[in-house]
Scaffold this motif. Structure first.
Motif, PDB file in Angstrom:
ATOM      1  N   LEU A   1      -6.572  -2.169  -5.913  1.00  0.00           N
ATOM      2  CA  LEU A   1      -6.926  -2.450  -4.526  1.00  0.00           C
ATOM      3  C   LEU A   1      -6.419  -3.815  -4.085  1.00  0.00           C
ATOM      4  CD1 LEU A   1      -8.377  -0.351  -2.905  1.00  0.00           C
ATOM      5  CD2 LEU A   1     -10.523  -1.547  -3.318  1.00  0.00           C
TER       6      LEU A   1
ATOM      7  N   GLN B   1       0.831  -1.206   0.000  1.00  0.00           N
ATOM      8  CA  GLN B   1       0.000   0.000   0.000  1.00  0.00           C
ATOM      9  C   GLN B   1       0.870   1.262   0.000  1.00  0.00           C
ATOM     10  OE1 GLN B   1      -3.518   0.107  -0.316  1.00  0.00           O
ATOM     11  NE2 GLN B   1      -2.884   2.180  -0.849  1.00  0.00           N
TER      12      GLN B   1
ATOM     13  N   LEU C   1      -6.109   7.322   0.383  1.00  0.00           N
ATOM     14  CA  LEU C   1      -4.907   7.280   1.227  1.00  0.00           C
ATOM     15  C   LEU C   1      -3.843   8.257   0.750  1.00  0.00           C
ATOM     16  CD1 LEU C   1      -4.587   3.470   2.058  1.00  0.00           C
ATOM     17  CD2 LEU C   1      -4.980   5.346   3.673  1.00  0.00           C
ATOM     18  N   ALA C   2      -3.977   8.796  -0.455  1.00  0.00           N
ATOM     19  CA  ALA C   2      -2.957   9.712  -0.988  1.00  0.00           C
ATOM     20  C   ALA C   2      -3.380  11.152  -0.678  1.00  0.00           C
ATOM     21  CB  ALA C   2      -2.795   9.504  -2.485  1.00  0.00           C
TER      22      ALA C   2
ATOM     23  N   TRP D   1      -8.906  -2.002  -9.613  1.00  0.00           N
ATOM     24  CA  TRP D   1      -7.700  -2.583 -10.222  1.00  0.00           C
ATOM     25  C   TRP D   1      -6.481  -2.379  -9.319  1.00  0.00           C
ATOM     26  CZ3 TRP D   1      -3.224   0.082 -11.414  1.00  0.00           C
ATOM     27  CH2 TRP D   1      -3.312   1.475 -11.477  1.00  0.00           C
TER      28      TRP D   1
ATOM     29  N   THR E   1     -11.315   8.232  -3.797  1.00  0.00           N
ATOM     30  CA  THR E   1     -11.915   9.376  -4.498  1.00  0.00           C
ATOM     31  C   THR E   1     -10.916  10.118  -5.373  1.00  0.00           C
ATOM     32  OG1 THR E   1     -13.363  11.295  -4.160  1.00  0.00           O
ATOM     33  CG2 THR E   1     -11.540  11.050  -2.603  1.00  0.00           C
TER      34      THR E   1
HETATM   35  C1  SAM Z   1      -6.902   5.699 -10.717  1.00  0.00           C
HETATM   36  S1  SAM Z   1      -7.111   6.684  -9.284  1.00  0.00           S
HETATM   37  C2  SAM Z   1      -8.888   6.941  -9.361  1.00  0.00           C
HETATM   38  C3  SAM Z   1      -9.304   8.210  -8.675  1.00  0.00           C
HETATM   39  C4  SAM Z   1     -10.781   8.577  -8.798  1.00  0.00           C
HETATM   40  N1  SAM Z   1     -11.634   7.563  -8.243  1.00  0.00           N
HETATM   41  C5  SAM Z   1     -11.189   8.868 -10.231  1.00  0.00           C
HETATM   42  O1  SAM Z   1     -12.205   8.339 -10.679  1.00  0.00           O
HETATM   43  O2  SAM Z   1     -10.525   9.670 -10.907  1.00  0.00           O
HETATM   44  C6  SAM Z   1      -6.959   5.482  -7.973  1.00  0.00           C
HETATM   45  C7  SAM Z   1      -7.087   6.122  -6.588  1.00  0.00           C
HETATM   46  O3  SAM Z   1      -7.208   5.077  -5.615  1.00  0.00           O
HETATM   47  C8  SAM Z   1      -6.487   5.470  -4.466  1.00  0.00           C
HETATM   48  N2  SAM Z   1      -6.210   4.280  -3.660  1.00  0.00           N
HETATM   49  C9  SAM Z   1      -5.475   3.197  -3.988  1.00  0.00           C
HETATM   50  N3  SAM Z   1      -5.503   2.295  -2.997  1.00  0.00           N
HETATM   51  C10 SAM Z   1      -6.274   2.846  -2.022  1.00  0.00           C
HETATM   52  C11 SAM Z   1      -6.691   2.390  -0.738  1.00  0.00           C
HETATM   53  N4  SAM Z   1      -6.349   1.176  -0.261  1.00  0.00           N
HETATM   54  N5  SAM Z   1      -7.468   3.197   0.006  1.00  0.00           N
HETATM   55  C12 SAM Z   1      -7.838   4.426  -0.456  1.00  0.00           C
HETATM   56  N6  SAM Z   1      -7.480   4.897  -1.658  1.00  0.00           N
HETATM   57  C13 SAM Z   1      -6.712   4.105  -2.426  1.00  0.00           C
HETATM   58  C14 SAM Z   1      -5.260   6.161  -5.024  1.00  0.00           C
HETATM   59  O4  SAM Z   1      -4.620   6.957  -4.052  1.00  0.00           O
HETATM   60  C15 SAM Z   1      -5.884   6.960  -6.173  1.00  0.00           C
HETATM   61  O5  SAM Z   1      -6.304   8.224  -5.727  1.00  0.00           O
END
Ligand code: SAM
Length: 241
Positions: free
Chosen positions: A129, A9, A81-82, A127, A60
């Motif tokens: 997660l 993560q 988380l970012a 994808w 989000t």
């Molecule tokens: C491809 S971006 C999609 C962002 C947004 N949902 C969109 O439609 O544009 C993937 C997002 O998932 C977040 N992310 C990845 N793993 C996560 C987790 N375990 N918990 C929370 N956010 C996560 C990343 O930080 C990133 O902001």
């Protein structure tokens, strides 16, 4: 989280923090006011309840779906988380004059009491997660009876290295590979989906019912998983009683 999951993560979160300032390009999100934005807005409208509802947008990012759900009159919370992505989301929401609660939180185990929401939605998230089945279980628990999970994603059938995600100025070559290492990819069960059976099975094992997947023709052409160009929506419901 186990130490291994923590390390995976941390690499994923670091990737998105680096990308945050350059994420809001036409490759990733549609600009408000554009015809593409209208297509996404209508798509999101079709996936959400007609009456104002409590909506949680997991992963989000820069708040693209959160903004649209708020514009449609829903009470919206977004977690990611970012922190860099969340800062950009805050900026988006303020510029739009909307009210969305944005918090640091893990999409796998969002930090809310059971039965807090009517909808748990995500776009382009499953994808990337880890622990996807646990995530579906958490989302099911967060729903009120009759509530729904909506996961927007694509089938990633193209070769990874041809993904445009690695080729623009905002996303320098190598960044993706440095964070999405073999160990990271091995932890991501939905990174390269060939068909819908895995997310459907996980949603059903999590206790969701009436699980369906439909293609989102209005937004054909958008990449919602590496290598995909036809977004789909999995929708599953929590039993009413
Ligand atoms: C491809 S971006 C999609 C962002 C947004 N949902 C969109 O439609 O544009 C993937 C997002 O998932 C977040 N992310 C990845 N793993 C996560 C987790 N375990 N918990 C929370 N956010 C996560 C990343 O930080 C990133 O902001």
């Amino acid at each position: 989280m186990s130490d291994d999951a923590d390390a995976v993560q941390a690499r994923i979160t670091a990737f998105w923090n680096v990308l945050a300032s350059g994420y809001n390009t036409a490759d990733n999100v549609a600009a408000p006011g554009s015809s593409e934005y209208t297509a996404w807005l209508e798509t999101v409208r079709s996936l959400l309840p007609e009456t104002p509802s409590d909506v949680l947008d997991v992963g989000t990012g820069t708040g693209f779906v959160a903004q649209m759900a708020a514009e449609l009159g829903h009470r919206v919370t977004g977690v990611d988380l970012a922190e860099g992505m969340l800062e950009s989301a805050q900026d988006r929401i303020e510029r739009a004059g909307l009210d969305v609660s944005l918090l640091v939180g893990d999409a796998v185990r969002p930090p809310f009491p059971p039965a807090s929401f009517d909808v748990v939605i995500s776009r382009s998230v499953i994808w990337t997660l880890r622990e996807l089945e646990t995530a579906f279980r958490s989302w099911q628990t967060l729903l009120r009876p009759g509530g729904r999970v909506v996961a927007i994603y694509g089938l990633g059938t193209g070769p990874m290295d041809e993904s445009p995600a690695q080729e623009s100025a905002e996303k320098p070559m190598g960044l993706f590979q440095r964070h999405y290492t073999a160990e990271t990819r091995n932890a991501l069960s939905a990174m390269r989906l060939q068909d819908h059976s895995l997310p459907i099975r996980m949603a059903q094992r999590a206790g969701l019912v009436d699980v369906t997947v439909s293609s989102l023709e209005l937004v054909r052409g958008w990449e919602t998983s590496p290598g995909s160009d036809l977004p789909h929506a999995l929708v599953g419901h929590r039993l009413i009683s």
